[in-house]
Design an enzyme around this catalytic site. Structure first.
Site, PDB file in Angstrom:
ATOM      1  N   ASP A 149       4.803  -5.643   1.233  1.00 25.88           N
ATOM      2  CA  ASP A 149       5.470  -5.167   0.029  1.00 25.88           C
ATOM      3  C   ASP A 149       4.453  -4.971  -1.088  1.00 25.88           C
ATOM      4  O   ASP A 149       3.418  -5.649  -1.135  1.00 25.88           O
ATOM      5  CB  ASP A 149       6.517  -6.182  -0.446  1.00 25.88           C
ATOM      6  CG  ASP A 149       7.668  -6.346   0.534  1.00 25.88           C
ATOM      7  OD1 ASP A 149       7.876  -5.439   1.362  1.00 25.88           O
ATOM      8  OD2 ASP A 149       8.362  -7.381   0.460  1.00 25.88           O
ATOM      9  N   ARG A 150       4.757  -4.067  -1.999  1.00 27.16           N
ATOM     10  CA  ARG A 150       3.863  -3.812  -3.133  1.00 27.16           C
ATOM     11  C   ARG A 150       3.471  -5.121  -3.836  1.00 27.16           C
ATOM     12  O   ARG A 150       2.300  -5.344  -4.181  1.00 27.16           O
ATOM     13  CB  ARG A 150       4.550  -2.888  -4.138  1.00 27.16           C
ATOM     14  CG  ARG A 150       3.722  -2.642  -5.401  1.00 27.16           C
ATOM     15  CD  ARG A 150       4.583  -2.068  -6.523  1.00 27.16           C
ATOM     16  NE  ARG A 150       4.969  -0.698  -6.273  1.00 27.16           N
ATOM     17  CZ  ARG A 150       4.242   0.360  -6.595  1.00 27.16           C
ATOM     18  NH1 ARG A 150       3.054   0.200  -7.162  1.00 27.16           N
ATOM     19  NH2 ARG A 150       4.689   1.579  -6.351  1.00 27.16           N
TER      20      ARG A 150
END
Length: 288
Positions: free
Chosen positions: A129-130
């Protein structure tokens, strides 16, 4: 702009050919150009799946010069050989571009800088995930990509994460075995649900302070947002997780600390990314 054809392209798809010529542009954006009749083959508009012959002439009528080039970035490299590039992804960097043209730098664009691979997901074997930092392994060629992807698909990789959560877990070591499904009320998120896919997470408390625990997490499955969803469901959301009810913080306190895979020589190898200093800072009052 008319492109020169590649010899012996073995009936290459039009969108794949365009991706090789425009490596900084997402494949989905190039597909949209084809499907809106802005790419001509021998003077005729063709869809993205059209199979090219070596003698075909391809012309893009869209002004590609108007597209801003993805900015080069520098990411911390943990390991580099002919097949692999292992990085320590900082929090805030996306793994690859989204489903439309997106000129934000990403892990994939960094891999393209180094390997000159084409496509918006160049070299990406798995994703973080970012907001998550830590170990990401990338492939430098198609053979390495297929070899690594099979290990992930067969669940033959070992992942160890570090996280800081609100509250204190009891017991201090356990397995969370709960299926995960998309949340129909908020489609960008997931939840524990009986119609979901099997998901299993092992956790162990490493240290504690007055209000938080630091955990080691080992996911046995790889569902989207699995660790975040499981910890929220048992009442201990990850610090800084604004999607799943975590207490506000400077970042999401989730870090991919170790990744063990088998290399093409048949030997297992563990890659490790140091836990970011902010983890230690927030736990500095540990007493247990």
């Amino acid at each position: 702009m008319t492109l020169a054809m590649i010899e012996n392209n073995k009936r290459k798809r039009l969108d794949m050919y365009l991706a090789e010529n425009y490596p900084d542009v997402s494949r989905s954006f190039l597909q949209r150009l084809c499907n809106t009749e802005q790419v001509l083959v021998n003077g005729k508009a063709e869809k993205s799946g059209f199979r090219l012959k070596p003698t075909d002439s391809v012309k893009v009528t869209y002004d590609m010069a108007a597209i801003e080039k993805v900015e080069d970035i520098d990411l911390p490299v943990l390991y580099d050989d002919d097949d692999l590039l292992v990085i320590n992804k900082p929090a805030g960097i996306i793994s690859h571009s989204r489903g439309k043209y997106w000129n934000e730098p990403s892990v994939a664009s960094f891999v393209r800088q180094i390997t000159r691979q084409a496509g918006e997901r160049a070299g990406i074997v798995h994703r973080l995930d970012r907001a998550t930092s830590g170990v990401m392994i990338c492939a430098k060629n198609q053979a390495a990509m297929m070899f690594l992807q099979k290990q992930f698909a067969d669940r033959n990789v070992k992942k160890v994460y570090r996280a800081i959560v609100s509250g204190h877990l009891n017991p201090q070591e356990a397995i969370i075995d709960m299926p995960i499904e998309r949340n129909p009320k908020a489609p960008a998120t997931f939840r524990v649900g009986s119609n979901g896919k099997p998901a299993k997470t092992m956790y162990k408390v490493l240290s504690s302070n007055d209000s938080m625990d630091e955990l080691a997490l080992e996911p046995a499955t790889g569902r989207t947002h699995q660790l975040r969803v499981h910890l929220k469901h048992i009442g201990h959301p990850i610090l800084g997780d604004n999607l799943y009810g975590g207490e506000p913080a400077e970042r999401l306190f989730l870090h991919a600390a170790e990744l063990t895979v088998k290399l093409r020589d048949g030997k297992p190898r563990t890659f490790a990314a140091p836990v970011p200093p902010e983890f230690e800072e927030i736990m500095k009052d540990v007493h247990g």
